[in-house]
Design a protein around this motif. Structure first.
Motif, PDB file in Angstrom:
ATOM      1  N   ARG A  76       7.202  68.159  73.991  1.00 29.79           N
ATOM      2  CA  ARG A  76       6.584  67.551  72.993  1.00 29.79           C
ATOM      3  C   ARG A  76       7.483  66.134  72.727  1.00 29.79           C
ATOM      4  O   ARG A  76       7.063  64.946  72.204  1.00 29.79           O
ATOM      5  N   SER A  77       8.760  66.552  72.711  1.00 31.38           N
ATOM      6  CA  SER A  77       9.750  65.530  72.388  1.00 31.38           C
ATOM      7  C   SER A  77      10.106  64.516  73.418  1.00 31.38           C
ATOM      8  O   SER A  77      10.717  63.448  73.153  1.00 31.38           O
ATOM      9  N   GLY A  78       9.423  64.828  74.694  1.00 34.87           N
ATOM     10  CA  GLY A  78       9.764  63.795  75.853  1.00 34.87           C
ATOM     11  C   GLY A  78      11.043  64.251  76.577  1.00 34.87           C
ATOM     12  O   GLY A  78      11.308  63.847  77.567  1.00 34.87           O
ATOM     13  N   ILE A  79      11.772  65.262  75.966  1.00 35.76           N
ATOM     14  CA  ILE A  79      12.760  65.940  77.051  1.00 35.76           C
ATOM     15  C   ILE A  79      12.410  66.656  78.059  1.00 35.76           C
ATOM     16  O   ILE A  79      11.418  67.379  77.765  1.00 35.76           O
ATOM     17  N   ARG A  80      13.045  66.560  79.022  1.00 35.56           N
ATOM     18  CA  ARG A  80      12.799  67.289  80.452  1.00 35.56           C
ATOM     19  C   ARG A  80      13.576  68.722  80.389  1.00 35.56           C
ATOM     20  O   ARG A  80      14.773  68.627  79.997  1.00 35.56           O
ATOM     21  N   TYR A  81      12.749  69.546  80.601  1.00 35.47           N
ATOM     22  CA  TYR A  81      13.484  71.128  80.575  1.00 35.47           C
ATOM     23  C   TYR A  81      13.610  71.590  82.166  1.00 35.47           C
ATOM     24  O   TYR A  81      12.209  71.833  82.534  1.00 35.47           O
ATOM     25  N   GLY A 128      -1.522  78.163  56.244  1.00 34.46           N
ATOM     26  CA  GLY A 128      -2.872  77.777  57.019  1.00 34.46           C
ATOM     27  C   GLY A 128      -2.938  76.437  57.423  1.00 34.46           C
ATOM     28  O   GLY A 128      -3.791  76.037  58.163  1.00 34.46           O
ATOM     29  N   SER A 129      -1.875  75.511  56.959  1.00 36.02           N
ATOM     30  CA  SER A 129      -1.890  73.976  57.662  1.00 36.02           C
ATOM     31  C   SER A 129      -1.230  73.912  58.706  1.00 36.02           C
ATOM     32  O   SER A 129      -0.639  74.746  59.393  1.00 36.02           O
ATOM     33  N   ASP A 130      -1.626  72.835  59.598  1.00 35.04           N
ATOM     34  CA  ASP A 130      -1.298  72.729  60.945  1.00 35.04           C
ATOM     35  C   ASP A 130      -0.364  71.572  60.996  1.00 35.04           C
ATOM     36  O   ASP A 130      -0.670  70.469  60.380  1.00 35.04           O
ATOM     37  N   ILE A 131       0.698  71.623  61.816  1.00 40.40           N
ATOM     38  CA  ILE A 131       1.475  70.723  62.147  1.00 40.40           C
ATOM     39  C   ILE A 131       1.808  70.627  63.727  1.00 40.40           C
ATOM     40  O   ILE A 131       1.502  71.268  64.412  1.00 40.40           O
ATOM     41  N   ARG A 132       2.645  69.386  63.987  1.00 37.97           N
ATOM     42  CA  ARG A 132       3.060  69.106  65.210  1.00 37.97           C
ATOM     43  C   ARG A 132       1.868  69.266  66.320  1.00 37.97           C
ATOM     44  O   ARG A 132       1.822  70.160  67.415  1.00 37.97           O
ATOM     45  N   HIS A 133       0.786  68.711  66.128  1.00 35.51           N
ATOM     46  CA  HIS A 133      -0.160  68.687  66.896  1.00 35.51           C
ATOM     47  C   HIS A 133       0.210  68.040  68.339  1.00 35.51           C
ATOM     48  O   HIS A 133       1.064  67.201  68.436  1.00 35.51           O
ATOM     49  N   ALA A 134      -0.434  68.352  69.324  1.00 43.27           N
ATOM     50  CA  ALA A 134      -0.071  67.966  70.785  1.00 43.27           C
ATOM     51  C   ALA A 134      -1.088  68.215  71.854  1.00 43.27           C
ATOM     52  O   ALA A 134      -1.922  69.337  71.570  1.00 43.27           O
ATOM     53  N   HIS A 135      -1.405  67.255  72.656  1.00 39.63           N
ATOM     54  CA  HIS A 135      -2.021  67.361  73.823  1.00 39.63           C
ATOM     55  C   HIS A 135      -1.381  68.071  74.856  1.00 39.63           C
ATOM     56  O   HIS A 135      -0.125  67.494  75.099  1.00 39.63           O
ATOM     57  N   ALA A 154       3.781  68.099  77.324  1.00 40.85           N
ATOM     58  CA  ALA A 154       2.883  67.966  75.950  1.00 40.85           C
ATOM     59  C   ALA A 154       3.446  66.705  75.331  1.00 40.85           C
ATOM     60  O   ALA A 154       4.265  66.115  75.727  1.00 40.85           O
ATOM     61  N   THR A 155       2.282  66.107  74.833  1.00 41.13           N
ATOM     62  CA  THR A 155       2.163  64.846  74.183  1.00 41.13           C
ATOM     63  C   THR A 155       1.802  64.838  72.596  1.00 41.13           C
ATOM     64  O   THR A 155       0.673  65.636  72.447  1.00 41.13           O
ATOM     65  N   PRO A 156       2.546  64.352  71.741  1.00 45.51           N
ATOM     66  CA  PRO A 156       2.257  64.485  70.583  1.00 45.51           C
ATOM     67  C   PRO A 156       0.999  63.673  69.989  1.00 45.51           C
ATOM     68  O   PRO A 156       0.803  62.709  70.683  1.00 45.51           O
ATOM     69  N   THR A 157       0.513  64.246  69.278  1.00 43.83           N
ATOM     70  CA  THR A 157      -0.983  63.457  68.828  1.00 43.83           C
ATOM     71  C   THR A 157      -1.119  63.840  67.360  1.00 43.83           C
ATOM     72  O   THR A 157      -0.620  64.779  66.764  1.00 43.83           O
ATOM     73  N   THR A 158      -2.299  63.159  66.729  1.00 44.68           N
ATOM     74  CA  THR A 158      -2.602  63.364  65.319  1.00 44.68           C
ATOM     75  C   THR A 158      -3.825  64.223  65.174  1.00 44.68           C
ATOM     76  O   THR A 158      -4.140  64.673  64.312  1.00 44.68           O
ATOM     77  N   GLU A 159      -4.452  64.497  66.339  1.00 50.01           N
ATOM     78  CA  GLU A 159      -5.582  65.328  66.480  1.00 50.01           C
ATOM     79  C   GLU A 159      -5.405  66.842  66.008  1.00 50.01           C
ATOM     80  O   GLU A 159      -4.528  67.329  66.753  1.00 50.01           O
ATOM     81  N   SER A 160      -6.263  67.123  65.172  1.00 44.77           N
ATOM     82  CA  SER A 160      -6.295  68.522  65.054  1.00 44.77           C
ATOM     83  C   SER A 160      -7.125  69.508  65.849  1.00 44.77           C
ATOM     84  O   SER A 160      -8.026  68.929  66.205  1.00 44.77           O
TER      85      SER A 160
END
Length: 162
Positions: A76-81, A128-135, A154-160
């Motif tokens: 999600r950070s863009g770092i390759r592992y 119960g709250s959601d954070i760090r959304h990703a496609h 993973a790509t960060p998104t604001t979609e829940s």
């Protein structure tokens, strides 16, 4: 002459009888397995969700079995592992990590033994709250009869997740 004709008729009748018997003695139709065929979409979504489970993530042997030998990930950070980095990072996660929720799974078959799975995730906090959304997308390969993830991104998104 009659004798030869009678012998020929007898041989002909015998051949006809054998032929008819062999036509009747068809192999029985294959019996369908009592186990319904598996659905790759359900199977792969279940494997992805398994990789979201904190106990599985810390289980090096299970993660090793789920990751293909050539596994690589772009987080999600863009770092390759690499595979080794991913296994080590998951094994060192603490139990306090937020639960990972996932939904909107979609599967694209790329062949008999390859599939692309896409979905959404979020981390659910104790309140119960959601954070760090990703496609997310994972390329799964069936190797020796079992599915293994070859690539994950993973790509960060604001979609829940819904």
């Amino acid at each position: 002459m009659k004798r030869n004709l009678a012998a020929e008729l007898a041989e002909g009748c015998e051949a006809l009888a054998v032929n008819r018997l062999s036509q009747r003695a068809l192999p029985p139709p294959e019996v369908e397995s009592m186990t319904p065929p598996s659905d790759p979409m359900e199977d792969l979504a279940a494997l992805e969700r398994e990789l979201h489970d904190p106990a599985v993530r810390r289980d090096r042997a299970r993660v090793d079995a789920l990751l293909h030998q050539g596994f690589e990930e772009v987080g999600r950070s863009g770092i390759r592992y690499t595979r080794a980095e991913t296994i080590a990072a998951l094994a060192s996660e603490g139990p306090s990590r937020a639960a990972i929720t996932s939904d909107a799974f979609a599967l694209t078959a790329l062949g008999a033994d390859a599939a692309l799975l896409t979905y959404r995730t979020a981390e659910r906090l104790a309140d119960g709250s959601d954070i760090r959304h990703a496609h997310r997308c994972s390329l799964w390969l069936r190797v020796e009869g079992r599915w293994q993830v070859r690539y994950h991104q993973a790509t960060p998104t604001t979609e829940s997740p819904g």
